[in-house]
Design a protein around this motif. Structure first.
Motif, PDB file in Angstrom:
ATOM      1  N   LEU A  54       0.811  -1.214   0.000  1.00 27.87           N
ATOM      2  CA  LEU A  54       0.000   0.000   0.000  1.00 27.87           C
ATOM      3  C   LEU A  54       0.843   1.262   0.000  1.00 27.87           C
ATOM      4  CD1 LEU A  54      -2.914  -0.820   2.422  1.00 27.87           C
ATOM      5  CD2 LEU A  54      -2.946  -0.663  -0.050  1.00 27.87           C
ATOM      6  N   GLY A  55       2.018   1.188   0.567  1.00 32.29           N
ATOM      7  CA  GLY A  55       2.830   2.388   0.580  1.00 32.29           C
ATOM      8  C   GLY A  55       4.160   2.184   1.256  1.00 32.29           C
ATOM      9  N   LYS A  56       5.092   3.006   0.851  1.00 31.31           N
ATOM     10  CA  LYS A  56       6.409   3.035   1.474  1.00 31.31           C
ATOM     11  C   LYS A  56       6.799   4.492   1.585  1.00 31.31           C
ATOM     12  CE  LYS A  56      11.118   1.460   1.279  1.00 31.31           C
ATOM     13  NZ  LYS A  56      12.118   0.614   0.668  1.00 31.31           N
ATOM     14  N   THR A  57       7.256   4.867   2.742  1.00 30.33           N
ATOM     15  CA  THR A  57       7.655   6.253   2.936  1.00 30.33           C
ATOM     16  C   THR A  57       8.881   6.313   3.836  1.00 30.33           C
ATOM     17  OG1 THR A  57       6.858   8.455   3.547  1.00 30.33           O
ATOM     18  CG2 THR A  57       6.172   6.649   4.941  1.00 30.33           C
ATOM     19  N   GLN A  58       9.589   7.416   3.744  1.00 26.25           N
ATOM     20  CA  GLN A  58      10.778   7.646   4.563  1.00 26.25           C
ATOM     21  C   GLN A  58      10.662   9.003   5.222  1.00 26.25           C
ATOM     22  OE1 GLN A  58      13.819   7.221   1.562  1.00 26.25           O
ATOM     23  NE2 GLN A  58      14.218   5.127   2.188  1.00 26.25           N
ATOM     24  N   LYS A  59      11.202   9.090   6.419  1.00 21.11           N
ATOM     25  CA  LYS A  59      11.205  10.362   7.131  1.00 21.11           C
ATOM     26  C   LYS A  59      12.516  10.476   7.880  1.00 21.11           C
ATOM     27  CE  LYS A  59       8.423  13.311  10.025  1.00 21.11           C
ATOM     28  NZ  LYS A  59       7.146  13.468  10.726  1.00 21.11           N
ATOM     29  N   THR A  60      13.084  11.664   7.821  1.00 27.68           N
ATOM     30  CA  THR A  60      14.334  11.928   8.532  1.00 27.68           C
ATOM     31  C   THR A  60      14.014  12.668   9.824  1.00 27.68           C
ATOM     32  OG1 THR A  60      15.524  12.063   6.439  1.00 27.68           O
ATOM     33  CG2 THR A  60      16.596  13.020   8.363  1.00 27.68           C
ATOM     34  N   ILE A  61      14.583  12.190  10.920  1.00 25.14           N
ATOM     35  CA  ILE A  61      14.392  12.850  12.209  1.00 25.14           C
ATOM     36  C   ILE A  61      15.757  13.200  12.808  1.00 25.14           C
ATOM     37  CG2 ILE A  61      12.210  11.682  12.636  1.00 25.14           C
ATOM     38  CD1 ILE A  61      13.695   9.948  14.721  1.00 25.14           C
ATOM     39  N   ILE A  62      15.744  14.189  13.665  1.00 19.90           N
ATOM     40  CA  ILE A  62      16.958  14.621  14.371  1.00 19.90           C
ATOM     41  C   ILE A  62      16.766  14.331  15.854  1.00 19.90           C
ATOM     42  CG2 ILE A  62      18.454  16.574  14.949  1.00 19.90           C
ATOM     43  CD1 ILE A  62      18.532  15.925  11.982  1.00 19.90           C
ATOM     44  N   ILE A  63      17.731  13.666  16.447  1.00 22.28           N
ATOM     45  CA  ILE A  63      17.735  13.431  17.891  1.00 22.28           C
ATOM     46  C   ILE A  63      18.814  14.324  18.478  1.00 22.28           C
ATOM     47  CG2 ILE A  63      18.140  11.759  19.733  1.00 22.28           C
ATOM     48  CD1 ILE A  63      17.089   9.598  17.858  1.00 22.28           C
ATOM     49  N   ASP A  64      18.407  15.205  19.367  1.00 23.19           N
ATOM     50  CA  ASP A  64      19.307  16.153  20.029  1.00 23.19           C
ATOM     51  C   ASP A  64      19.194  15.883  21.524  1.00 23.19           C
ATOM     52  OD1 ASP A  64      20.905  18.253  20.713  1.00 23.19           O
ATOM     53  OD2 ASP A  64      19.648  19.804  19.811  1.00 23.19           O
ATOM     54  N   GLU A  65      20.260  15.407  22.126  1.00 32.02           N
ATOM     55  CA  GLU A  65      20.188  14.934  23.510  1.00 32.02           C
ATOM     56  C   GLU A  65      21.453  15.323  24.271  1.00 32.02           C
ATOM     57  OE1 GLU A  65      17.923  12.832  26.349  1.00 32.02           O
ATOM     58  OE2 GLU A  65      17.377  13.095  24.250  1.00 32.02           O
ATOM     59  N   GLU A  66      21.277  15.607  25.547  1.00 35.43           N
ATOM     60  CA  GLU A  66      22.418  15.853  26.424  1.00 35.43           C
ATOM     61  C   GLU A  66      22.636  14.600  27.261  1.00 35.43           C
ATOM     62  OE1 GLU A  66      23.404  19.759  28.539  1.00 35.43           O
ATOM     63  OE2 GLU A  66      22.505  18.525  30.119  1.00 35.43           O
ATOM     64  N   ILE A  67      23.850  14.088  27.238  1.00 33.84           N
ATOM     65  CA  ILE A  67      24.195  12.865  27.974  1.00 33.84           C
ATOM     66  C   ILE A  67      25.055  13.257  29.171  1.00 33.84           C
ATOM     67  CG2 ILE A  67      25.382  10.642  27.866  1.00 33.84           C
ATOM     68  CD1 ILE A  67      24.929  10.722  24.811  1.00 33.84           C
ATOM     69  N   THR A  68      24.626  12.853  30.353  1.00 35.70           N
ATOM     70  CA  THR A  68      25.374  13.154  31.573  1.00 35.70           C
ATOM     71  C   THR A  68      26.005  11.872  32.104  1.00 35.70           C
ATOM     72  OG1 THR A  68      23.804  14.910  32.110  1.00 35.70           O
ATOM     73  CG2 THR A  68      25.216  14.143  33.885  1.00 35.70           C
ATOM     74  N   LEU A  69      27.274  11.936  32.430  1.00 37.58           N
ATOM     75  CA  LEU A  69      27.965  10.773  32.984  1.00 37.58           C
ATOM     76  C   LEU A  69      27.470  10.507  34.400  1.00 37.58           C
ATOM     77  CD1 LEU A  69      31.651  11.533  31.895  1.00 37.58           C
ATOM     78  CD2 LEU A  69      30.143   9.779  30.975  1.00 37.58           C
ATOM     79  N   PRO A  70      27.265   9.237  34.749  1.00 37.12           N
ATOM     80  CA  PRO A  70      26.883   8.930  36.136  1.00 37.12           C
ATOM     81  C   PRO A  70      28.056   9.198  37.083  1.00 37.12           C
ATOM     82  CG  PRO A  70      27.133   6.911  34.848  1.00 37.12           C
ATOM     83  CD  PRO A  70      27.304   8.048  33.902  1.00 37.12           C
ATOM     84  N   GLN A  71      27.758   9.355  38.352  1.00 40.67           N
ATOM     85  CA  GLN A  71      28.793   9.664  39.347  1.00 40.67           C
ATOM     86  C   GLN A  71      29.821   8.539  39.477  1.00 40.67           C
ATOM     87  OE1 GLN A  71      29.376  12.515  40.872  1.00 40.67           O
ATOM     88  NE2 GLN A  71      27.642  13.413  39.770  1.00 40.67           N
ATOM     89  N   SER A  72      29.454   7.328  39.089  1.00 46.12           N
ATOM     90  CA  SER A  72      30.381   6.194  39.200  1.00 46.12           C
ATOM     91  C   SER A  72      31.498   6.244  38.152  1.00 46.12           C
ATOM     92  CB  SER A  72      29.612   4.877  39.071  1.00 46.12           C
ATOM     93  OG  SER A  72      28.977   4.809  37.814  1.00 46.12           O
ATOM     94  N   LEU A  73      31.351   7.077  37.114  1.00 46.73           N
ATOM     95  CA  LEU A  73      32.373   7.188  36.064  1.00 46.73           C
ATOM     96  C   LEU A  73      33.194   8.461  36.255  1.00 46.73           C
ATOM     97  CD1 LEU A  73      30.373   6.087  32.898  1.00 46.73           C
ATOM     98  CD2 LEU A  73      32.103   4.784  34.135  1.00 46.73           C
ATOM     99  N   PRO A  74      34.460   8.409  35.827  1.00 50.09           N
ATOM    100  CA  PRO A  74      35.309   9.593  35.967  1.00 50.09           C
ATOM    101  C   PRO A  74      34.942  10.682  34.938  1.00 50.09           C
ATOM    102  CG  PRO A  74      36.516   7.818  34.898  1.00 50.09           C
ATOM    103  CD  PRO A  74      35.200   7.256  35.310  1.00 50.09           C
ATOM    104  N   ASP A  75      35.408  11.899  35.209  1.00 47.49           N
ATOM    105  CA  ASP A  75      35.173  13.025  34.297  1.00 47.49           C
ATOM    106  C   ASP A  75      35.819  12.749  32.947  1.00 47.49           C
ATOM    107  OD1 ASP A  75      34.003  14.197  36.433  1.00 47.49           O
ATOM    108  OD2 ASP A  75      35.538  15.716  36.774  1.00 47.49           O
ATOM    109  N   ALA A  76      35.244  13.362  31.911  1.00 46.28           N
ATOM    110  CA  ALA A  76      35.751  13.174  30.544  1.00 46.28           C
ATOM    111  C   ALA A  76      36.807  14.220  30.221  1.00 46.28           C
ATOM    112  CB  ALA A  76      34.608  13.282  29.555  1.00 46.28           C
ATOM    113  N   GLY A  77      37.876  13.744  29.589  1.00 50.65           N
ATOM    114  CA  GLY A  77      38.896  14.658  29.074  1.00 50.65           C
ATOM    115  C   GLY A  77      38.613  14.940  27.610  1.00 50.65           C
ATOM    116  N   ARG A  78      38.749  13.916  26.794  1.00 48.27           N
ATOM    117  CA  ARG A  78      38.435  14.053  25.366  1.00 48.27           C
ATOM    118  C   ARG A  78      37.819  12.752  24.853  1.00 48.27           C
ATOM    119  NH1 ARG A  78      43.816  12.878  25.542  1.00 48.27           N
ATOM    120  NH2 ARG A  78      44.568  11.339  24.055  1.00 48.27           N
ATOM    121  N   ILE A  79      37.014  12.869  23.809  1.00 52.56           N
ATOM    122  CA  ILE A  79      36.347  11.717  23.214  1.00 52.56           C
ATOM    123  C   ILE A  79      37.315  11.007  22.273  1.00 52.56           C
ATOM    124  CG2 ILE A  79      34.486  10.975  21.691  1.00 52.56           C
ATOM    125  CD1 ILE A  79      32.844  13.318  22.748  1.00 52.56           C
TER     126      ILE A  79
END
Length: 187
Positions: A54-79
């Protein structure tokens, strides 16, 4: 007797090749072999699904999210590296729309400020409503998602800790809808 065996092997080989060709045709063209005039095969009688797209369609979506490290992990220096996988968990039809639910599974490998390595994984759910004209609750739908772009950067806050990442991902969702009817095709 040997001559008959050799001829029988040739015939069986020929039939096997023909069946392979017809089966590949069935997959590509949605044809069903309904009659074989050969004593080596027994016809299987039963029901089969007849599918009408009956049909085929495509849609593009953007996910914009802030990720916070849990306290059990150390601070980030670089990715160092990022990895993401998207998946569709549910596809429902309501009126002329499909309701798509899925997950974006993201893993960030990073170097800490003490030059150690760490990783953090997070599951980001997403929902999307996609219009397909002419579909109803009697239809079946199948949806897939593909990651078209992924950008994750460290967010340095005003305080001393570096515990946040900014994720921006572009997903392309494809939805295929069809009517599936059970029909008796072999009598």
């Amino acid at each position: 007797y040997r001559k008959d065996v050799k001829n029988k092997e040739k015939v069986l080989s020929f039939i096997e090749d023909e069946v392979k060709k017809r089966v590949s045709t069935f997959i590509e063209k949605n044809e069903i072999i309904s009659d074989i005039d050969c004593t080596f095969f027994e016809q299987l009688k039963g029901d089969a699904f007849a599918t009408t797209p009956l049909g085929k369609t495509q849609k593009t979506i953007i996910i914009d999210e802030e990720i916070t490290l849990p306290q059990s992990l150390p601070d980030a220096g670089r990715i160092i590296r990022t990895n993401a996988v998207s998946s569709i968990t549910d596809c429902k039809i309501v009126a002329d729309k499909t309701i798509i639910k899925g997950n974006l599974n993201v893993t960030v490998f990073y170097c800490t400020e003490e030059n150690d390595f760490a990783k953090h994984s997070v599951n980001i759910p997403f929902n999307q409503i996609i219009d397909i004209v002419g579909i109803s609750e009697l239809c079946e739908c199948d949806a897939t998602s593909e990651i078209c772009g992924l950008n994750i950067s460290a967010r340095n806050s005003n305080d001393e800790e570096n515990r946040k990442f900014i994720l921006v991902s572009k997903l392309e969702i494809s939805v295929f809808a069809a009517v599936c009817l059970m029909e008796l095709i072999f009598t």
